[in-house]
Design a protein around this motif. Structure first.
Motif, PDB file in Angstrom:
ATOM      1  N   VAL A  19       8.862 -16.738  13.258  1.00 47.82           N
ATOM      2  CA  VAL A  19      10.166 -16.679  13.838  1.00 47.82           C
ATOM      3  C   VAL A  19      10.511 -17.286  15.048  1.00 47.82           C
ATOM      4  N   VAL A  20       9.316 -17.306  15.942  1.00 47.96           N
ATOM      5  CA  VAL A  20       9.401 -18.144  17.197  1.00 47.96           C
ATOM      6  C   VAL A  20       9.604 -19.554  16.971  1.00 47.96           C
ATOM      7  N   LEU A  21       8.776 -19.974  16.067  1.00 44.94           N
ATOM      8  CA  LEU A  21       9.078 -21.433  15.583  1.00 44.94           C
ATOM      9  C   LEU A  21      10.295 -21.936  15.062  1.00 44.94           C
ATOM     10  N   LEU A  22      10.972 -20.761  14.369  1.00 45.97           N
ATOM     11  CA  LEU A  22      12.408 -20.952  13.688  1.00 45.97           C
ATOM     12  C   LEU A  22      13.346 -21.179  14.853  1.00 45.97           C
ATOM     13  N   GLN A  23      13.040 -20.658  15.979  1.00 42.03           N
ATOM     14  CA  GLN A  23      14.263 -20.562  16.945  1.00 42.03           C
ATOM     15  C   GLN A  23      14.308 -22.117  17.652  1.00 42.03           C
ATOM     16  N   GLN A  40      24.919 -26.303  11.368  1.00 35.71           N
ATOM     17  CA  GLN A  40      24.538 -26.616  10.230  1.00 35.71           C
ATOM     18  C   GLN A  40      23.791 -25.211   9.721  1.00 35.71           C
ATOM     19  N   THR A  41      23.784 -24.255  10.488  1.00 33.37           N
ATOM     20  CA  THR A  41      23.138 -23.016   9.849  1.00 33.37           C
ATOM     21  C   THR A  41      23.761 -22.093   8.804  1.00 33.37           C
ATOM     22  N   ALA A  42      22.870 -21.373   8.139  1.00 31.63           N
ATOM     23  CA  ALA A  42      23.623 -20.538   7.215  1.00 31.63           C
ATOM     24  C   ALA A  42      24.464 -19.097   7.752  1.00 31.63           C
ATOM     25  N   PHE A  43      23.867 -19.008   8.955  1.00 31.62           N
ATOM     26  CA  PHE A  43      24.736 -17.847   9.653  1.00 31.62           C
ATOM     27  C   PHE A  43      25.639 -17.980  10.779  1.00 31.62           C
ATOM     28  N   GLY A  44      26.066 -19.181  10.782  1.00 26.85           N
ATOM     29  CA  GLY A  44      26.963 -19.777  11.895  1.00 26.85           C
ATOM     30  C   GLY A  44      26.266 -20.065  13.150  1.00 26.85           C
ATOM     31  N   PRO A  45      27.180 -20.580  13.751  1.00 29.04           N
ATOM     32  CA  PRO A  45      26.555 -21.084  15.199  1.00 29.04           C
ATOM     33  C   PRO A  45      25.652 -20.137  15.961  1.00 29.04           C
ATOM     34  N   ARG A  46      26.111 -18.782  16.099  1.00 27.10           N
ATOM     35  CA  ARG A  46      25.658 -17.804  16.981  1.00 27.10           C
ATOM     36  C   ARG A  46      24.930 -16.862  16.211  1.00 27.10           C
ATOM     37  N   GLY A  47      25.002 -16.759  14.710  1.00 29.53           N
ATOM     38  CA  GLY A  47      24.614 -15.634  14.243  1.00 29.53           C
ATOM     39  C   GLY A  47      23.124 -15.749  13.761  1.00 29.53           C
ATOM     40  N   ALA A  48      22.631 -16.949  13.733  1.00 28.64           N
ATOM     41  CA  ALA A  48      21.339 -16.991  13.496  1.00 28.64           C
ATOM     42  C   ALA A  48      20.526 -16.884  14.652  1.00 28.64           C
ATOM     43  N   ALA A  49      21.039 -17.265  15.633  1.00 29.39           N
ATOM     44  CA  ALA A  49      20.292 -17.148  17.110  1.00 29.39           C
ATOM     45  C   ALA A  49      20.250 -15.432  17.593  1.00 29.39           C
ATOM     46  N   ASN A  50      21.313 -14.734  16.966  1.00 31.49           N
ATOM     47  CA  ASN A  50      21.268 -13.424  17.364  1.00 31.49           C
ATOM     48  C   ASN A  50      20.241 -12.582  16.205  1.00 31.49           C
ATOM     49  N   LEU A  51      20.212 -13.188  14.877  1.00 32.43           N
ATOM     50  CA  LEU A  51      19.300 -12.572  13.986  1.00 32.43           C
ATOM     51  C   LEU A  51      17.904 -12.853  14.316  1.00 32.43           C
ATOM     52  N   THR A  53      16.649 -13.581  17.395  1.00 29.87           N
ATOM     53  CA  THR A  53      16.305 -13.121  18.703  1.00 29.87           C
ATOM     54  C   THR A  53      16.051 -11.801  18.286  1.00 29.87           C
ATOM     55  N   ARG A  54      16.758 -10.854  17.351  1.00 27.68           N
ATOM     56  CA  ARG A  54      16.473  -9.478  17.309  1.00 27.68           C
ATOM     57  C   ARG A  54      15.158  -9.221  16.448  1.00 27.68           C
ATOM     58  N   LEU A  55      15.002 -10.282  15.279  1.00 29.53           N
ATOM     59  CA  LEU A  55      13.682 -10.385  14.953  1.00 29.53           C
ATOM     60  C   LEU A  55      12.537 -10.571  15.814  1.00 29.53           C
ATOM     61  N   THR A  57      12.528  -9.800  18.882  1.00 30.61           N
ATOM     62  CA  THR A  57      12.350  -8.536  19.579  1.00 30.61           C
ATOM     63  C   THR A  57      11.434  -7.330  18.927  1.00 30.61           C
ATOM     64  N   TRP A  58      11.828  -7.472  17.737  1.00 28.08           N
ATOM     65  CA  TRP A  58      11.179  -6.027  16.969  1.00 28.08           C
ATOM     66  C   TRP A  58       9.761  -6.655  16.728  1.00 28.08           C
ATOM     67  N   CYS A  59       9.555  -7.857  16.419  1.00 24.82           N
ATOM     68  CA  CYS A  59       8.130  -8.390  15.956  1.00 24.82           C
ATOM     69  C   CYS A  59       7.349  -8.111  17.292  1.00 24.82           C
ATOM     70  N   ALA A  60       7.882  -8.495  18.436  1.00 22.63           N
ATOM     71  CA  ALA A  60       6.910  -8.235  19.567  1.00 22.63           C
ATOM     72  C   ALA A  60       6.839  -6.883  19.949  1.00 22.63           C
ATOM     73  N   ILE A  61       7.583  -5.871  19.634  1.00 26.95           N
ATOM     74  CA  ILE A  61       7.487  -4.517  19.868  1.00 26.95           C
ATOM     75  C   ILE A  61       6.447  -3.903  19.022  1.00 26.95           C
ATOM     76  N   LEU A  62       6.490  -4.381  17.732  1.00 26.08           N
ATOM     77  CA  LEU A  62       5.494  -3.798  16.476  1.00 26.08           C
ATOM     78  C   LEU A  62       4.316  -4.605  16.727  1.00 26.08           C
ATOM     79  N   PHE A  63       3.968  -5.830  17.537  1.00 25.07           N
ATOM     80  CA  PHE A  63       2.753  -6.524  17.846  1.00 25.07           C
ATOM     81  C   PHE A  63       2.226  -5.638  18.936  1.00 25.07           C
ATOM     82  N   MET A  64       2.980  -5.171  19.931  1.00 26.49           N
ATOM     83  CA  MET A  64       2.343  -4.343  21.126  1.00 26.49           C
ATOM     84  C   MET A  64       1.809  -2.916  20.529  1.00 26.49           C
ATOM     85  N   LEU A  65       2.676  -2.376  19.531  1.00 23.29           N
ATOM     86  CA  LEU A  65       2.358  -1.218  19.198  1.00 23.29           C
ATOM     87  C   LEU A  65       0.984  -0.995  18.342  1.00 23.29           C
TER      88      LEU A  65
END
Length: 97
Positions: A19-23, A40-51, A53-55, A57-65
């Motif tokens: 996920v980090v490398l895809l950003q 050229q993204t499938a989610f629009g110009p900001r949609g992919a960034a938001n998705l 970013t959320r992924l 964040t959640w991966c980092a939280i799961l990693f810490m837990l």
């Protein structure tokens, strides 16, 4: 329980790296340098960034837990022994010449 959390931890680690490398960085494409709105993204110009970013964040939280969980389980498994157990408590004085 330990092996389940360990497998989950490894999966989260691999997913987090992907996920980090895809950003992309901000204004990473040529259109961003000139203020263009095209993307050229499938989610629009900001949609992919938001998705992504959320992924991230959640991966980092799961990693810490899972890291904390593995630490607690390893502490219980080893019987509470310290790495420094059995070492002398006093410091040695350097030899005088």
């Amino acid at each position: 329980m330990f092996y389940l959390i360990l497998v989950l931890h490894v999966i989260v680690c691999v997913f987090l790296v992907i996920v980090v490398l895809l950003q992309q960085g901000k204004s990473a494409d040529l259109a961003g340098a000139f203020g263009g709105q095209g993307s050229q993204t499938a989610f629009g110009p900001r949609g992919a960034a938001n998705l992504l970013t959320r992924l991230t964040t959640w991966c980092a939280i799961l990693f810490m837990l899972t890291s904390i969980g593995l630490t607690i389980l390893m502490q219980k498994r080893s019987g509470g022994h310290s790495v420094l157990e059995g070492t002398p408590a006093t410091q040695s004085v350097p030899a005088k010449k």
